[in-house]
Design an enzyme around this catalytic site. Sequence first.
Site, PDB file in Angstrom:
ATOM      1  CG  ASP A 140     -17.183   1.090   8.875  1.00 62.54           C
ATOM      2  OD1 ASP A 140     -16.091   1.551   9.236  1.00 62.54           O
ATOM      3  OD2 ASP A 140     -17.424   0.700   7.731  1.00 62.54           O
ATOM      4  CG  ASP A 185     -12.900   4.609   7.852  1.00 61.00           C
ATOM      5  OD1 ASP A 185     -13.133   3.970   6.818  1.00 61.00           O
ATOM      6  OD2 ASP A 185     -12.601   5.825   7.855  1.00 61.00           O
ATOM      7  CG  HIS A 229     -17.694   0.895   1.054  1.00 60.09           C
ATOM      8  ND1 HIS A 229     -16.994   0.028   1.872  1.00 60.09           N
ATOM      9  CD2 HIS A 229     -17.291   2.134   1.402  1.00 60.09           C
ATOM     10  CE1 HIS A 229     -16.231   0.718   2.684  1.00 60.09           C
ATOM     11  NE2 HIS A 229     -16.392   2.002   2.425  1.00 60.09           N
ATOM     12  CG  ASP A 230     -13.759   2.377  -0.035  1.00 61.51           C
ATOM     13  OD1 ASP A 230     -14.492   3.376  -0.112  1.00 61.51           O
ATOM     14  OD2 ASP A 230     -13.301   1.947   1.035  1.00 61.51           O
TER      15      ASP A 230
HETATM   16  C1  NOJ Z   1     -12.137   4.133   4.100  1.00 62.67           C
HETATM   17  C2  NOJ Z   1     -13.560   3.883   3.750  1.00 62.67           C
HETATM   18  O1  NOJ Z   1     -13.691   2.547   3.337  1.00 62.67           O
HETATM   19  C3  NOJ Z   1     -13.910   4.876   2.685  1.00 62.67           C
HETATM   20  O2  NOJ Z   1     -15.161   4.607   2.126  1.00 62.67           O
HETATM   21  C4  NOJ Z   1     -13.839   6.248   3.255  1.00 62.67           C
HETATM   22  O3  NOJ Z   1     -14.032   7.180   2.229  1.00 62.67           O
HETATM   23  C5  NOJ Z   1     -12.480   6.526   3.907  1.00 62.67           C
HETATM   24  N1  NOJ Z   1     -12.018   5.439   4.691  1.00 62.67           N
HETATM   25  C6  NOJ Z   1     -12.557   7.745   4.786  1.00 62.67           C
HETATM   26  O4  NOJ Z   1     -13.347   7.499   5.901  1.00 62.67           O
END
Ligand code: NOJ
Length: 565
Positions: free
Chosen positions: A98, A199, A329-330
């Site tokens: 990542d 990302d 994870h989001d």
């Molecule tokens: C996307 C990532 O998946 C997330 O977890 C993160 O908070 C934001 N980008 C900022 O890096």
Amino acid sequence: MSHKYWQDMAVYQIYPKSFYDSNGDGIGDLRGIIEKLDYIAELGVDMIWSSPFFLSPWADGGYDVADYRSIDPQFGTMEDFDELIAGIHSRGMKFMMDFVGNHTSDEHVWFMEALSDRQSPYHDYYIFRKGRNGGEPSNWASIFGGSAWEYVPSLDEYYLHLFAKKQPDLNWENPRVVKEVIDILEKKKKKGVDGYRLDAINYLYKDPSFPDVEPMEGSRYGFATEHYANKPRIHDHFKRLHDEVMEKHGLTTVAEVAYLDEETARGYADPSRGELDALYPFDLLNIDQEGYDKFAPVPFELPRLKKALAHWQSVMHDHGWLALFIGNHDQPRALSRFGDEKSYPSRSAKLLANAMYFLQGTPYIYQGDELGMTNPHYSSLDQFRDVEALNALSDGLRRGESSEHWLDLLNRRSRDCGTAPISWTDGENAGFSSGKPWMDVCSNYREINAEIEEKDPDSVLSFYKRLLRIRKGLHSVIYGETVFLELEDPDLLIYERRYKNEILISINNFSGKERIYRLPDDLCGADLLISNLGEPRFDPGSQMLSLRPWEAITFIKNKITDPNE
Ligand code: NOJ
């Protein structure tokens, strides 16, 4: 489109802090991943993507990197990292890192230097502006709530942070920043990284005039995405990263992107342009919320999901490549969100895999989804950890909303739902750690855990293994066009994939009802590829399928057996 190795692979996503703790400090770590590499290899994936484990104050789950070149001590050492990569490669898998390039942590040395002196070369690594009319330079909202600007009294300037205030945005207009990034990416390549998940990468270029935007209801700030997402100049950055790093070193990329229209998506991923290999359309699953507010849920309606999937399948067919995901994870757990975790947990978890992973693209399996893990269902607000959830909670409480309301909301919508530790066994702390886990484990770990599922040929885990094995090499799955059928049906998600004479049909009953479905005529004589309930109830004479609640079936006809065809 010519065939690339990554078009026929599956990726397993690890969120390291919650994966497996090898040393009993309650935190998942790199040695924990090493110990579980056989588990991952046996699942049948080809690549592991791990969320960041670099030095970080952990203001946003490690997506706030304080040093790209150091492993955060809570996860281990550089030697552990080397051993991890070697262990992945020796099992025939690849490793995707990542890379967080839109912003750093405010504890990164570049930012600390930037704050120390306006004349420092690092000042221009970030985006600083003077205030306007006695306030912020503009009314842009941060994605995590509040203003996107933070005032620095010693400089009498504000810096931009599209995410948390501890995540200042890098200034990609400064060539030195781009050079630094290229250097970091190349060094990681030398360590054995095979690809990058980039990302928030479509936010790199911001409109330098930072115009005010329409405020959101009840706030003075507004979503300014039109001024920072997918601005045309971003292609220059993608091209440069592709030419100078990715292509040069044979690295594959998947870009986390949002707010994309068709033309932009194709512009990023069309192989003839040489920018990005694949897209991960982050907002694909925003179908059970109002607009971009994940804490304003609306009931899940299947036709919305089908239309979103159908749209992306058609946009990218022959014009690029897609990541296929039902969770990460989001997001809250897919099973709790789209399945029926109470009455049909195992069936509906399998159905979600069947529905998603015969589409065109690369399956991304988020840790724990292969076990049918659910949201953890916490009983107290103190159990939540995530910055997005905690910011939204404090805004909500400030508006006078009740704690009960927010406990329910966070239990359904927060990112914490997906980052609770993996349930490995029915033992103490779900076998995740011998110490106190940094987040509480899921309450149902005694019934849903890897140890039980590994022994059960009918478990969700066994279904995933079967599906990934079966899917590999299928021509219709890799190359075929996708056609959704019954798009308006509230319960059935059905699509066909066709390549030359091969036809595959994936049929999924997203409901607790019995449903009858007549198989299209040209599928007469098709073979069963996989199903979640054993032999389907099918009458070959009438072509009628009687689907049980949450039944999922995939048939194939005229399967191509010659790999060169
Ligand atoms: C996307 C990532 O998946 C997330 O977890 C993160 O908070 C934001 N980008 C900022 O890096």
